[in-house]
Structure formats: structure tokens, C-alpha cells
Design a protein around this motif. Structure first.
Motif, mmCIF file in Angstrom:
data_model
loop_
_atom_site.group_PDB
_atom_site.id
_atom_site.type_symbol
_atom_site.label_atom_id
_atom_site.label_comp_id
_atom_site.label_asym_id
_atom_site.label_seq_id
_atom_site.Cartn_x
_atom_site.Cartn_y
_atom_site.Cartn_z
ATOM 1 N N ILE A 380 0.838 -1.208 0.000
ATOM 2 C CA ILE A 380 0.000 0.000 0.000
ATOM 3 C C ILE A 380 0.867 1.250 0.000
ATOM 4 N N GLU A 381 1.927 1.241 0.816
ATOM 5 C CA GLU A 381 2.823 2.400 0.840
ATOM 6 C C GLU A 381 3.468 2.622 -0.520
ATOM 7 N N GLY A 382 3.777 1.532 -1.232
ATOM 8 C CA GLY A 382 4.338 1.679 -2.571
ATOM 9 C C GLY A 382 3.346 2.281 -3.548
ATOM 10 N N ILE A 383 2.072 1.928 -3.379
ATOM 11 C CA ILE A 383 1.030 2.457 -4.274
ATOM 12 C C ILE A 383 0.828 3.952 -4.070
ATOM 13 N N VAL A 384 0.825 4.394 -2.818
ATOM 14 C CA VAL A 384 0.463 5.796 -2.532
ATOM 15 C C VAL A 384 1.678 6.679 -2.309
ATOM 16 N N TRP A 385 2.897 6.125 -2.442
ATOM 17 C CA TRP A 385 4.102 6.865 -2.047
ATOM 18 C C TRP A 385 4.224 8.204 -2.770
ATOM 19 N N ARG A 386 4.159 8.190 -4.085
ATOM 20 C CA ARG A 386 4.423 9.416 -4.845
ATOM 21 C C ARG A 386 3.375 10.485 -4.577
ATOM 22 N N ALA A 387 2.139 10.067 -4.373
ATOM 23 C CA ALA A 387 1.065 11.050 -4.191
ATOM 24 C C ALA A 387 1.076 11.682 -2.803
ATOM 25 N N LEU A 388 1.619 10.993 -1.799
ATOM 26 C CA LEU A 388 1.496 11.478 -0.420
ATOM 27 C C LEU A 388 2.791 11.977 0.198
ATOM 28 N N THR A 389 3.891 11.961 -0.520
ATOM 29 C CA THR A 389 5.169 12.402 0.058
ATOM 30 C C THR A 389 5.613 13.720 -0.556
ATOM 31 N N ILE A 390 4.649 14.659 -0.649
ATOM 32 C CA ILE A 390 4.948 15.945 -1.277
ATOM 33 C C ILE A 390 5.738 16.838 -0.330
ATOM 34 N N ASN A 391 5.233 17.080 0.885
ATOM 35 C CA ASN A 391 5.959 17.929 1.843
ATOM 36 C C ASN A 391 6.867 17.078 2.722
ATOM 37 N N SER A 392 7.819 17.731 3.392
ATOM 38 C CA SER A 392 8.859 17.019 4.150
ATOM 39 C C SER A 392 8.276 16.237 5.324
ATOM 40 N N THR A 393 7.243 16.772 5.981
ATOM 41 C CA THR A 393 6.655 16.076 7.130
ATOM 42 C C THR A 393 5.996 14.779 6.696
ATOM 43 N N ALA A 394 5.181 14.833 5.647
ATOM 44 C CA ALA A 394 4.536 13.627 5.141
ATOM 45 C C ALA A 394 5.565 12.628 4.636
ATOM 46 N N PHE A 395 6.624 13.150 3.992
ATOM 47 C CA PHE A 395 7.690 12.282 3.487
ATOM 48 C C PHE A 395 8.308 11.465 4.621
ATOM 49 N N MET A 396 8.702 12.143 5.703
ATOM 50 C CA MET A 396 9.341 11.438 6.816
ATOM 51 C C MET A 396 8.354 10.560 7.563
ATOM 52 N N ARG A 397 7.080 10.946 7.593
ATOM 53 C CA ARG A 397 6.068 10.094 8.242
ATOM 54 C C ARG A 397 5.969 8.741 7.535
ATOM 55 N N HIS A 398 6.000 8.748 6.191
ATOM 56 C CA HIS A 398 5.911 7.499 5.437
ATOM 57 C C HIS A 398 7.237 6.743 5.448
ATOM 58 N N VAL A 399 8.355 7.459 5.460
ATOM 59 C CA VAL A 399 9.649 6.791 5.591
ATOM 60 C C VAL A 399 9.698 6.013 6.906
ATOM 61 N N ALA A 400 9.229 6.639 7.976
ATOM 62 C CA ALA A 400 9.260 6.003 9.296
ATOM 63 C C ALA A 400 8.363 4.770 9.342
ATOM 64 N N ILE A 401 7.151 4.877 8.806
ATOM 65 C CA ILE A 401 6.233 3.734 8.880
ATOM 66 C C ILE A 401 6.718 2.589 7.998
#
Length: 694
Positions: A380-401
Motif C-alpha cells: 500500500i505504501e508503494g502504491i500511494v508513495w508518490r502522491a502522499l510524500t509531497i511535503n517534508s513532514t509527510a515524506f518522513m512520516r511514510h519513511v518512518a512507517i
């Protein structure tokens, strides 16, 4: 003339005439009933302590306490048989050249006073002290001296002396039974040449062997030492058939109570169910097999193979299973393997849980669910990665999970590998498999590292949450955040894991060598290298949650410059950390419970349940609870299915889409969406839909 006053059953009388004389006497009048009464200690109320002189032929005194059960319980015994007391005094100045005559006199005195000695704990303790002095003074122990010592000890380890030893074993400062065994270990080092001696209850055998040694020492005990590569080496074995009367059955988890307490346990819920074997060899042996015949065949619970550890309980001593493994129990004969030589026996425990099938079922089903959940999470993270990692906070939130899920997934895979190592008998098909230390250490290292990494990536999430909440106007680039995250998430646990190996492996203390393939606890406490960092992070994350909630409440109503997407990311991080931290904290707190109460079935079951479902918790609370992820998944899945159905019949495609439409309507009812058409650049008649969650 006398005047008396009465208060609280206490009477004070004072003589006033003649005036030249004055005296005061206080009388205590007790109304409690007499509950204890015998000719030795007299009468007494519950809790009274009475002291009496020793009987004829004994020197000293003894004391007893009156119990509610109307009996006097012995709490102090200093009555020593007169002849033994005289020998104890003489032993203070004992010389090497006097040992032969002295041990002869000792053996003779013990034989003559056998009945009195076995009933006197103080006399037995005095004999043990004498043997300790003999062991320290002797340089070479001759056959005659050794036979005298065996004759002496044979008397004090019989069935008649059991009550006296039970009383001595309640002593929390000095343990005579441990001292007796220690004296034998010292003496056995000083025997010269080949020796074969025996008494009714003891059999001593000393011989030289080359490379290997195998012998049936008695009808109940045998020993086998294969392929040592050693030549012209002497081995001494001493079999004590009745030392179960002498040695306490406490193990390393036993807790002493007050020695004067009426509830004091002379032994825990264990039983020494075999002869005790002392093996002395002045070389290091890594593989020794011992075979014991059970003394009591009615005890049906799993046996333990143990040795007497003189260092436990401030050198009072207790049974320890470190380095010893149970192999089999067939026809009342128990086989053990050990990697060191000392005093061995079987400890039959009546409250160690039997193998619990429910634990295995929960563990393997739970780990399976956890691994599948983590794979779904990563997909799921691979599917939504590009659309949801626009700003730095969201990027690091998904990197962490993603890294939290990946670390736990690898740790679960290592667990499966560990299980196959621990239970794979292919290298040794003729008997129970012994866990290989090399492969076990490798699997343990990676499990340790990735479990720590999981916690440290949760730590990264809480640091990100704290940073974006407290330092609102500070900006840090994605790559700076990523560098910090990778350092904290992987470098820190790697340092801890490597340091643990470096500190414990040289002394063979990194992993357990019995039953399970995991970090050592009894010898080096290596397990703390996981427990302490994990629970520290849990506590820190809870503090971060409190700080963030406080900041959010204090800022309510003030101007907020945080963008909507970033605010959403922070809310998801807060929810994820706030839910997963208590869950993981509870899980590993139950793990500590299994260390403190290793025999509690309920704690083991609860720990297995929560620990095996950690991956499922990450999927649900780290991914599926995010409304944007759900929106994107609902958008992408129908499109993917529609594309795959273009090659199929029209009716089949319509049927498939109807099913997906039902799912979509379900998610829409759960989340209200604005639906707006998006122009289709391809010019197809199909239209794309962009779901935006309110």
C-alpha cells in the motif's frame, strides 16, 4: 502503706512508708491463652520465644518459637555433641602432618555418636566446618584420609539427618550443604593416583583416561565424555546417592523469606529426583553426557538438568541450568548434556508450565498474520508513495512507517529461521538436537538488531512529531531529515547490537545455550540490551504525546500557519504514535513479566498474543487509519482492475466493476467525498475520478 494503680492490665506499686525507702515494680499481666506446652521448652503463648540448655552430652543452647499450631518450632540450635565440639576446637590449629590421625578420630567419633549427630543441626554444621578446614590444610590426600572423610560424611547425609539439613538450609547467610559440596570439590583436586573408594551412600572413582571417557559409575548414574583430544588426564567422580537429603532444591528464581518466619520455605516446589554427581577434571570439556535413574518415578513433569552454582544468592548457592540441556526421559532414565563439569542432578519442578500447545498456535498463526499484514502495508505504501510524500513532514512520516514495518518483517523472518534452527534434527538424527551456537548467534544478532530498529523508527516518528509541533517556523529539508532518520533508525540499534556481542560473546554469554536460541539472561543479562532501549523509547514517546497535546491545546484559537497537508500528516503521526506506543509498551512489559514470573502461563499466552500481532497493529493504525491512503487506494484499485479487464468480455467487466462499486460505496459512506471529474488526456470515453476527503 502501699498504693497501687491499674491501667491497661499493668500494675505499678510504690512503697511510700517509711519515707527513707522507695521502690517501683511493674508487673505485666497477660491474658492470652497458653497454646504451647512440653517438657523441653515449657509453656508459652503464641509468638513467645523460649531458650533451653542442651541435653547431656551436648554443649550449648537452643531456642524455639511458639506457633499458632500449638507447637514449639526450633529457630536457633547451638547444641553440639561434646566430642565433635572438642574436635572442632582442635581443628583450628590443624597441621598437614596431623590430618591422618585427626580424620581417623573424627570418623570414629561420628560413628559412635551417629544417633545424636543426625538429630543435631549444629553438630552437622560443625562437622562441615571441620571438613572445610581439612580441605584447606591438606596438600596431598591419601587413600586413608579420603576413606575417613567418606565415612564421616556418609553418616551425616543419611535419611535420619534430613530434618537437620532442612533446618540448616533455611540459613540465608551461610549454607552448610553448599559448603560441604565445595569442600569435596577442593579435596578431590588433591587426590593422587588411581583411587576407588566407597561407603553405603558414596562412591568415589578416580582414574586416567585418553581422549574419551565412558563409565557406569553406579547402577543409577553413568557418564560419557567423547573425543576430547586430551591424553593422560585424571578424572574424579563422586556419586552421592542420598545428597537429596542434604542439598536444598531451590533454583535461581527462588526467594528467601525471613529465617525466623513460620512460613519459611525449606525448599521451593522442586524435588531433587536423582543422585548427585560431582565430576572433577582439570581441563575444559565442552561436551559431557550424563545419565540418571529417577529416584521417584511417580513425578511425571518435565525434568531439568542442573548444576550447583556456588555464586548464586551471595555465594549461598542454588541450582542453575546454564550450560546444561535436557536430552531425553525414557523408561525413568534421564539423559543430560552439559558443557562444564561440576555437581549435576535433575531438578523436577512442579510449577514450571508444561509445553502449552496454545502458545505454539498463537505464535505461529500470529506471526503469519503479522508477516502478511506487513507485506500489505509495504504494498500500500508503494502504491500511494508518490502522491502522499509531497511535503517534508509527510515524506518522513511514510519513511518512518515503511522502515518500522520493514524492520519488524525482517525480525519475524529471523524468528522463523531461529525456530528452524532450534528444532531441526537433521544434523543429529539419533537424539534430540542441540542448538548450534554459531547459527543461533547469527539469528539472535539479526533479531536483536531489527527489533531494536523497529523501536528506533518509532522513536524517529515521535522526534518528527515533536520537532514539527515545537519548532513550527523551523524548516529542514527532506534529505536532512532522511539522514537523521537513517542514523537514528539503523545506526543506533546497530551500535547496541554490536556492543552486546562484543561484551558477552568472549565468555560464551551472548546467547542461551539451552532450550531457546535468544539473548542470554542468567549469565550476562544480555537481554537487557533489548529491554532497556525498547522501554526507554516507549516512555519517551508517551512524554512526547503529552507535550504535543499540551501544545495543541494552548495554540487553539491562535493563528496557524501550518498547511492543511502538513497538518494532516502531523495528525496521522500523533494518532499512530499514541496508539502503537501503548500497544508495544504493553507487549514488551508482558515480556518482562515472563522474565519475572517464568512459570505463569497467562503471562506467556498474553505476551505471545500481543507480540505476534504487532505487524497487524502497524497495518491498521499506521496505514489503514489514514483517510488519504484509503482514498488513493479506492481510486487506484478500480482503475487497475478496469485496465486488466479490457481484454475480457464486456459482460464480465461490468460484473467485476459492480462488485468494486459496492466496495467504493461502502468506503464513501464511511468517509464523505467531493467527487469531481478529471479531464482524460487520452481522449477515452472512460473518466477518472479524484477523491478528496473532507
Amino acid at each position: 502503706m502501699q498504693s497501687c494503680s491499674h491501667s491497661n492490665k499493668q500494675f505499678t506499686c510504690k512503697v511510700t512508708e517509711p519515707e527513707a525507702f522507695q521502690a517501683t515494680t511493674t508487673l505485666n499481666i497477660f491474658t492470652d491463652p497458653i497454646v504451647c506446652n512440653n517438657t523441653e521448652y515449657g509453656t508459652g503463648r503464641m509468638g513467645d520465644k523460649a531458650t533451653t540448655m542442651c541435653a547431656e552430652g551436648l554443649k550449648g543452647y537452643k531456642s524455639a518459637v511458639c506457633l499458632e499450631s500449638t507447637v514449639w518450632k526450633l529457630v536457633e540450635d547451638f547444641c553440639i555433641v561434646t566430642k565433635i565440639n572438642e574436635l572442632l576446637i582442635d581443628s583450628v590449629d590443624l597441621k598437614e602432618e596431623e590430618i591422618q590421625t585427626f580424620t581417623t578420630n573424627l570418623s570414629k567419633a561420628v560413628k559412635e555418636e551417629e544417633q545424636e549427630i543426625t538429630k543435631s543441626s549444629a553438630t552437622i554444621s560443625a562437622i562441615v566446618n571441620i571438613l572445610h578446614i581439612i580441605a584447606s590444610v591438606s596438600v596431598d590426600v591419601s587413600d586413608g584420609v579420603m576413606q575417613n572423610i567418606l565415612n564421616t560424611v556418609d553418616v551425616i547425609i543419611g535419611d535420619d539427618a534430613k530434618d537437620s539439613w532442612d533446618f540448616l538450609n533455611t540459613n540465608q547467610i551461610q549454607n552448610s550443604s553448599s559448603e560441604l559440596l565445595g569442600s569435596f570439590e577442593t579435596i578431590s583436586d588433591k587426590i593422587n593416583g588411581n583411587v576407588a573408594l566407597h561407603t553405603r551412600r558414596i562412591k568415589l572413582y578416580r582414574t586416567k583416561f585418553n581422549n574419551s571417557f565412558s563409565k557406569e559409575l553406579t547402577s543409577n548414574v553413568s557418564i560419557n565424555i567423547p573425543d576430547t583430544g586430551l591424553n593422560d588426564i585424571y578424572i574424579t567422580t563422586i556419586v552421592f546417592s542420598t545428597l537429596h537429603n542434604v542439598m536444598p532444591s531451590r533454583n535461581s528464581s527462588f526467594e528467601f523469606t525471613d529465617s525466623n518466619s513460620t512460613s519459611n520455605k525449606t525448599k521451593p516446589d522442586n524435588t531433587i529426583n536423582a543422585a548427585v554427581l560431582l565430576v572433577k577434571l582439570n581441563e575444559t570439556i565442552q561436551n559431557i553426557t550424563l545419565s540418571y535413574q529417577k529416584l521417584n518415578t511417580t513425578l511425571e513433569l518435565d525434568p531439568q538438568c542442573v548444576f550447583w552454582n556456588f555464586k548464586l544468592f551471595d555465594k549461598v548457592g542454588a541450582w542453575d541450568d546454564e550450560g546444561c540441556e535436557f536430552v531425553s526421559d525414557i523408561n525413568y532414565t534421564v539423559i543430560c548434556t552439559c558443557n562444564h563439569l561440576t555437581s549435576f542432578s535433575i531438578l523436577m519442578s512442579t510449577d514450571i508450565p508444561e509445553s502449552i500447545l496454545l502458545l505454539d498456535v498463537i505464535t505461529y498463526i500470529g506471526v503469519g498474520i503479522s508477516m502478511v499484514s506487513l507485506l500489505i502495508c509495504l504494498i500500500i505504501e508503494g502504491i500511494v508513495w508518490r502522491a502522499l510524500t509531497i511535503n517534508s513532514t509527510a515524506f518522513m512520516r511514510h519513511v518512518a512507517i515503511v522502515n518500522t514495518a520493514l524492520s519488524l518483517l525482517i525480525a519475524d523472518i529471523c524468528f522463523i529461521i531461529w525456530a528452524s534452527i532450534a528444532n531441526n534434527p537433521k544434523d543429529n538424527p539419533n537424539k534430540d538436537y542441540i542448538v548450534p551456537i554459531g547459527r543461533c548467534s547469527a539469528a539472535t544478532f539479526f533479531m536483536h538488531f531489527f527489533y531494536l530498529a523497529m523501536f528506533f523508527w518509532m522513536f524517529v516518528s515521535s522526534l518528527l512529531l515533536l520537532y514539527r509541533t515545537v519548532m513550527v517556523f523551523s524548516q529542514m529539508s527532506k534529505w536532512t531529515m532522511l539522514t537523521i532518520g537513517l542514523t537514528v533508525g539503523y545506526v543506533c540499534p546497530l551500535i547496541i547490537a554490536v556492543t552486546t556481542v562484543a561484551a558477552t560473546a568472549p565468555d560464551n554469554g551472548y546467547v542461551r545455550q539451552d532450550q531457546v536460541c535468544w539473548l542470554n539472561w542468567m549469565k550476562t543479562k544480555a537481554l537487557l540490551a533489548l529491554v532497556i532501549p525498547a522501554l526507554t523509547i516507549v516512555v519517551f514517546n508517551i512524554l512526547v504525546i503529552i507535550v504535543v497535546l499540551y501544545k495543541m491545546l494552548t495554540r487553539r484559537g491562535s493563528g496557524n500557519t501550518v498547511q492543511a497537508d502538513e497538518k494532516h500528516a502531523l495528525a496521522v503521526i500523533l494518532r499512530c504514535v499514541a496508539i502503537l506506543t501503548p500497544l508495544f509498551g504493553l507487549t514488551w512489559s508482558l515480556g518482562i513479566g515472563t522474565m519475572v514470573e517464568p512459570k505463569n502461563k497467562r503471562i506467556h499466552i498474553a505476551f505471545a498474543f500481543f507480540n505476534s500481532l504487532q505487524g497487524f497493529f502497524i497495518l491498521v493504525f499506521g496505514t489503514l487509519f489514514d483517510s488519504k491512503i484509503r482514498s488513493l487506494v479506492l481510486q487506484r484499485v478500480p482503475a487497475l482492475v478496469s485496465a486488466s479487464n479490457r481484454t475480457k468480455s464486456t459482460s464480465a467487466g461490468i460484473s467485476s466493476l459492480r462488485g468494486l462499486n459496492i466496495i467504493c460505496r461502502f468506503w464513501r459512506r464511511r468517509n464523505v467525498y467531493h467527487v469531481s471529474p478529471v479531464p482524460n488526456s487520452s481522449g477515452n470515453t472512460e473518466s477518472s475520478m479524484l477523491f478528496t476527503n473532507i
